[in-house]
Design an enzyme around this catalytic site. Structure first.
Site, PDB file in Angstrom:
ATOM      1  N   TRP A 102       0.769  -1.334   0.030  1.00  0.00           N
ATOM      2  CA  TRP A 102       0.027  -0.024  -0.020  1.00  0.00           C
ATOM      3  C   TRP A 102       0.767   1.265  -0.119  1.00  0.00           C
ATOM      4  O   TRP A 102       0.403   2.286  -0.490  1.00  0.00           O
ATOM      5  CB  TRP A 102      -0.953  -0.039   1.227  1.00  0.00           C
ATOM      6  CG  TRP A 102      -2.129  -1.036   1.008  1.00  0.00           C
ATOM      7  CD1 TRP A 102      -2.402  -2.209   1.753  1.00  0.00           C
ATOM      8  CD2 TRP A 102      -3.048  -0.867  -0.289  1.00  0.00           C
ATOM      9  NE1 TRP A 102      -3.282  -3.134   1.014  1.00  0.00           N
ATOM     10  CE2 TRP A 102      -3.948  -2.212  -0.043  1.00  0.00           C
ATOM     11  CE3 TRP A 102      -3.455  -0.209  -1.220  1.00  0.00           C
ATOM     12  CZ2 TRP A 102      -5.076  -2.663  -0.910  1.00  0.00           C
ATOM     13  CZ3 TRP A 102      -4.300  -0.522  -1.950  1.00  0.00           C
ATOM     14  CH2 TRP A 102      -5.147  -1.698  -2.010  1.00  0.00           C
ATOM     15  N   ASP A 172      -1.505   6.369   6.406  1.00  0.00           N
ATOM     16  CA  ASP A 172      -2.712   5.639   5.789  1.00  0.00           C
ATOM     17  C   ASP A 172      -3.113   4.554   6.922  1.00  0.00           C
ATOM     18  O   ASP A 172      -2.298   3.550   6.899  1.00  0.00           O
ATOM     19  CB  ASP A 172      -2.332   4.836   4.500  1.00  0.00           C
ATOM     20  CG  ASP A 172      -3.139   4.094   4.063  1.00  0.00           C
ATOM     21  OD1 ASP A 172      -4.522   3.961   4.499  1.00  0.00           O
ATOM     22  OD2 ASP A 172      -3.032   3.357   2.984  1.00  0.00           O
ATOM     23  N   LYS A 196     -12.220  -1.809   7.093  1.00  0.00           N
ATOM     24  CA  LYS A 196     -11.491  -2.572   7.911  1.00  0.00           C
ATOM     25  C   LYS A 196     -11.921  -2.410   9.435  1.00  0.00           C
ATOM     26  O   LYS A 196     -12.474  -3.293   9.937  1.00  0.00           O
ATOM     27  CB  LYS A 196      -9.970  -2.544   7.625  1.00  0.00           C
ATOM     28  CG  LYS A 196      -9.525  -3.139   6.484  1.00  0.00           C
ATOM     29  CD  LYS A 196      -9.047  -2.060   5.509  1.00  0.00           C
ATOM     30  CE  LYS A 196      -8.672  -3.006   4.265  1.00  0.00           C
ATOM     31  NZ  LYS A 196      -8.026  -2.032   3.284  1.00  0.00           N
TER      32      LYS A 196
HETATM   33  C1  LIG Z   1      -7.382  -1.614   2.136  1.00  0.00           C
HETATM   34  C2  LIG Z   1      -6.446  -0.614   2.160  1.00  0.00           C
HETATM   35  C3  LIG Z   1      -6.324   0.330   0.871  1.00  0.00           C
HETATM   36  C4  LIG Z   1      -7.132   0.431  -0.185  1.00  0.00           C
HETATM   37  O1  LIG Z   1      -8.410   1.148   0.217  1.00  0.00           O
HETATM   38  P1  LIG Z   1      -9.628   1.529  -0.707  1.00  0.00           P
HETATM   39  O2  LIG Z   1     -10.521   1.968   0.072  1.00  0.00           O
HETATM   40  O3  LIG Z   1      -9.948   0.452  -1.575  1.00  0.00           O
HETATM   41  O4  LIG Z   1      -9.058   2.619  -1.571  1.00  0.00           O
HETATM   42  C5  LIG Z   1      -5.353   1.208   1.185  1.00  0.00           C
HETATM   43  N1  LIG Z   1      -4.591   1.119   2.150  1.00  0.00           N
HETATM   44  C6  LIG Z   1      -4.411   0.217   3.265  1.00  0.00           C
HETATM   45  C7  LIG Z   1      -3.441   0.230   4.329  1.00  0.00           C
HETATM   46  C8  LIG Z   1      -5.187  -0.585   3.054  1.00  0.00           C
HETATM   47  O5  LIG Z   1      -5.418  -1.510   4.023  1.00  0.00           O
END
Ligand SMILES: *Cc1c(COP(=O)(O)O)cnc(C)c1O
Length: 361
Positions: A102, A172, A196
């Site tokens: 990511w 993030d 999540k």
């Molecule tokens: C799941 C995830 C994403 C992607 O998120 P979207 O909502 O599909 O854009 C980005 N960064 C991390 C760390 C994730 O776990």
């Protein structure tokens, strides 16, 4: 009822209490005589709900007044680009710490809008350890430093918040937000897709220090501007009202169950249980992440013989254990242990793994 233990990485399991409450008030929410998803976001009832939810989150996560809280759309992926557009002035560079998939994606999506500098990366060891602090090459003049506290696919997590001096730290937190107490004041901006640890997909949480809202100088549409979203209380256009409502129920659920301190203790115990089962399996199962970098939220693991993978997944499903297939980039298995996964689910997984090992070892 035949609900199962759901270890999916995202969209992921939601707390059952939250789903039951949503079910109970699905047709008529409060005194509106309609579903919460059928009323105007600009009406009194929903505006009041949005204010309550923000206030609940501020209390839960100790968010100080000089940080704005936004509920947006487009997932974390949209933020990969928007944060570069909003936080960097033309010609500025930004530092990225890469600890997995990511972080790489965040850097790639930012690249059209900011000069991306990879200040540290752990690609050389296939993301089995965090980049060593001594090797980070941070630039004091960077617009921001970006990192991924928990790498959902590679199963790596930073145990501490990186020290980056006066440069705003941007994180993030999609897969670990609200899983433990967090010192928000260490960050310029925190963002997270909801699917999540917060609620359903289609909602993105942003916590941003006020002075960063007006950094952007380049011309861009209002919908891309953080300042514009903040000025309109995240209602610049029609928000994901139902997702927002469910996030609010989840915040209350966390508070009812002891808040972030209790979540942290419970999450640590769950992770310890699963890692112990992997490490004590005599090599039948393995996790390849350096112990100090192991994620509490996402545990990738591999069977000693890939021929057994399909059996494992089929039998797990029969035993009521869902969503264990690893990400296609890594193969193997992955168990996601977000807030909503109760310890009993992890105990059931570990019992199944031991039984499977005895039968196939
Ligand atoms: C799941 C995830 C994403 C992607 O998120 P979207 O909502 O599909 O854009 C980005 N960064 C991390 C760390 C994730 O776990």
């Amino acid at each position: 009822m035949s609900r199962t233990w759901n270890f999916a990485a995202g969209p992921a399991a939601m707390p059952e209490e939250v789903l039951l409450q949503a079910q109970a008030e699905l047709l008529e929410w409060r005194d509106t005589r309609a579903s919460v998803m059928e009323i105007s976001h600009r009406g009194k009832a929903f505006m009041a709900l949005a204010a309550e939810i923000e206030s609940d989150l501020r209390t839960l996560a100790s968010i100080p007044p000089h940080y704005k809280v936004l509920f947006l759309q487009g997932g974390a992926t949209l933020q990969f680009a928007l944060l570069a557009m909003n936080l960097a002035m033309p010609g500025q560079s930004a530092d990225y710490l890469l600890s997995g998939h990511w972080g790489e994606k965040a850097a790639r999506e930012a690249a059209p809008y900011v000069e991306v500098r990879i200040a540290a990366d752990a690609r050389a060891n296939q993301y089995r350890a965090l980049p060593a602090r001594a090797d980070w090459q941070l630039d004091d003049g960077a617009a921001y430093v970006h990192y991924t506290p928990n790498e959902t696919i590679h199963g790596l997590e930073f145990a501490d918040i990186p020290e980056v001096g006066d440069v705003p730290l941007v994180a993030d937190f999609s897969s670990s937000i609200l899983s433990a107490p967090l010192d928000v004041t260490r960050f310029g901006m925190i963002y997270a897709g909801a699917q999540k640890n917060i609620g359903p997909s289609g909602l993105t949480l942003l916590i941003i220090r006020e002075d960063l809202l007006t950094r952007a100088t380049r011309p861009m549409a209002g919908i891309f501007r953080y300042a514009e979203h903040a000025a309109h209380q995240s209602m610049l256009n029609t928000p994901n009202t139902f997702g927002w409502y469910l996030a609010g129920l989840t915040f209350r659920w966390i508070a009812r169950h002891g808040g972030l301190v209790a979540m942290a203790a419970r999450n640590q115990r769950k992770a310890n249980t699963l890692y112990a089962a992997i490490d004590d399996s005599g090599g039948f199962y393995r996790n390849e992440v350096a112990p100090r970098a192991r994620s509490r939220m996402n545990v990738p693991f591999f069977l000693h013989d890939v021929q057994l993978d399909a059996h494992f997944l089929r039998e797990a499903e029969q035993a009521g254990l869902l969503g264990l297939k690893g990400h296609r980039a890594l193969g193997g298995m992955r168990a996601s242990l977000y807030n909503a996964m109760p310890p009993e689910g992890v105990d059931a997984l570990v019992a199944f793994m031991q039984d499977f090992r005895v039968r196939h070892g």
